[in-house]
Design an enzyme around this catalytic site. Sequence first.
Site, PDB file in Angstrom:
ATOM      1  N   THR A 298      -3.067  78.594  53.723  1.00 53.09           N
ATOM      2  CA  THR A 298      -4.279  79.025  53.087  1.00 53.09           C
ATOM      3  C   THR A 298      -3.782  79.773  51.896  1.00 53.09           C
ATOM      4  O   THR A 298      -2.615  80.105  51.830  1.00 53.09           O
ATOM      5  CB  THR A 298      -5.021  79.924  54.094  1.00 53.09           C
ATOM      6  OG1 THR A 298      -5.448  79.105  55.152  1.00 53.09           O
ATOM      7  CG2 THR A 298      -6.174  80.668  53.480  1.00 53.09           C
TER       8      THR A 298
ATOM      9  N   SER B 180     -13.876  80.943  60.871  1.00 52.88           N
ATOM     10  CA  SER B 180     -12.669  81.143  60.070  1.00 52.88           C
ATOM     11  C   SER B 180     -12.137  82.556  60.244  1.00 52.88           C
ATOM     12  O   SER B 180     -12.868  83.467  60.619  1.00 52.88           O
ATOM     13  CB  SER B 180     -13.010  80.915  58.596  1.00 52.88           C
ATOM     14  OG  SER B 180     -11.914  81.243  57.780  1.00 52.88           O
TER      15      SER B 180
ATOM     16  N   GLY C 219      -3.693  82.061  58.870  1.00 52.53           N
ATOM     17  CA  GLY C 219      -4.409  81.691  60.095  1.00 52.53           C
ATOM     18  C   GLY C 219      -4.946  82.919  60.800  1.00 52.53           C
ATOM     19  O   GLY C 219      -5.563  83.792  60.175  1.00 52.53           O
TER      20      GLY C 219
END
Length: 583
Positions: free
Chosen positions: A387, A458, A480
Amino acid sequence: MRNLLSLLVSLMLLGGAAGHLAAQTATPVISYNTQFHPTLARRGMVVSQDKHASEAGLEILRMGGNAIDAAVATGFALAVTHPQAGNLGGGGFMLIYLKSEDRVIALDYREMAPRAASRDMFLNAGGDVDNRRARFSMQSSGVPGTVMGLTDAQAKYGALPLSAVMAPAVRLADEGFIMNWALSASLSRYRERLGADPVSLKQYFKADGSPYQQGELFQQPDLAKTLTEIAAKGAAGFYQGWVADRIVETMKSSDGLIRHEDLLNYVAKERDAISGTFRDYSVVAMPPPSSGGVHVVQMLNVLEGWDLKSLGHNSASYIHRLTESMKYAYADRSKYLGDPDFFKVPITALTDKGYAGTIRGKIKLDAATPSTDIAPAPELPDESKDTTHFSTMDAAGNMVSNTYTLNFSYGNGRTVAGAGFLLNNEMDDFSAKPGTPNGFGLIGGVANAIEPGKRPLSSMTPVLLFKDGQPVMATGSPGGSTIITAVLQTVLNVMEFDMNAATATARPRIHHQWFPDRLILEPGHSVDTRLLLAAMGHSVSAVASYNEGERVLGATMTIIRRPDGLIAGSADPRRPGAYAAAY
Ligand code: DON
């Protein structure tokens, strides 16, 4: 040995902070602000995981763009130069602070499950989760939200035309850029996964299939065409027309579920941000379907009840309190967090200072509570693997904190033929089966079950801080499940320990997520601390590979506006290539 340690722990911890403080009287003043130095600027700054992308944002600031224009430019540029996580085919969250209106916008552009998705779609005949399908198939892709999010933000809050803001990204894809070490090494590492898809192989590797080396020119003509289409037509250039056709063809070439109707129905949503306080700071964070904002505020509420500063940064007694707070937060996450359009998330109850007091009351100051003894709150009071994060700030005081992702590095590894961008595997963030961990070891239940049109829960946690009504900080992280705790520690380092941006970033981090019952310490914590924590009953381990082999917890991109008006930023040195561009 263990008895000796226990005695030591008792001496230091049973008496609360007093014993610890006594031991520290020789060094009463701890200033963290000369340890590491941030990048300083007078007018504006962009901090991201990649130098080309930070410079793309800076180019837009210099042209007269605001922090939103710079963020959108950076977001599109990262899709070109940081394909591990920068994306068109994924989704994310953007927090925008508009100085002129003194207002925060929380923009949710998370992927949505396609219409044909269903609760048990990833279960095999035996009723177990088929991880290959949940993570690496076309079915693992949710409907991408990034292009809608970035273009919406730009149209509503930017100052320049979209075509100008996207020009650096188009140029980087079309003319190419010189491959840096970070991307070259990453592509080599993922050669097998990407090479399994002929389209990805052609896009990211040389004609002979070998990886580009540092210093070589890397061009992406298909991606340039897609970016040019979006620059001309806005979101319609992605969700309709030939790019949409290519996405649906790619889906149909395998077992993918996304169809034109799903693309046409995609919406980015402005939601009410989560607000909390920590001492004299206001904390503004992303609401569900991010779990990050709720739990950062929940943990800050628990931690606010102790004088953490007097315990000493990263002391065993500080880390113990952090860890125990984390366990309760992640336990609640597993039960209460999901897409608020489908599940009523008890936000007010979870972020209530009184509820935090209840949790604090359960935390023993001298011993770890095993995770098996911690459950999500049975009832809450009624209430009314890669990410990337980037932050921007401009001279007017606007700021943006944006985290977006494909989920794992390079998503599901599949590139849309003819359009040059990777697809996400965000469907794995749903709870495919109650109690079965996802790719980040997170468990969940009905709140996060798969439903058509729903957004997977999320951990991405963009955060903004304010003090005395003034904007003071933008930060966020990849990682994560470790995102929430990395962001928590970064804001605590600033709010509680008065660290500057660089020191707050660099200091070693810890992580606990309830299950597995394991306290992870980054390198840099002392052996003494580790032993003290072990003696309290924590099962301490070194950094595990939550993030597919990364040996670190998070990679924050932080900008702080100092009281003297200077802008101070820090790109996290934990991963190669991150850069603060400033002027
Ligand atoms: O949204 C989430 O929580 C995950 N999809 C984030 C994945 C991630 O951070 C990967 N690694 N850095």
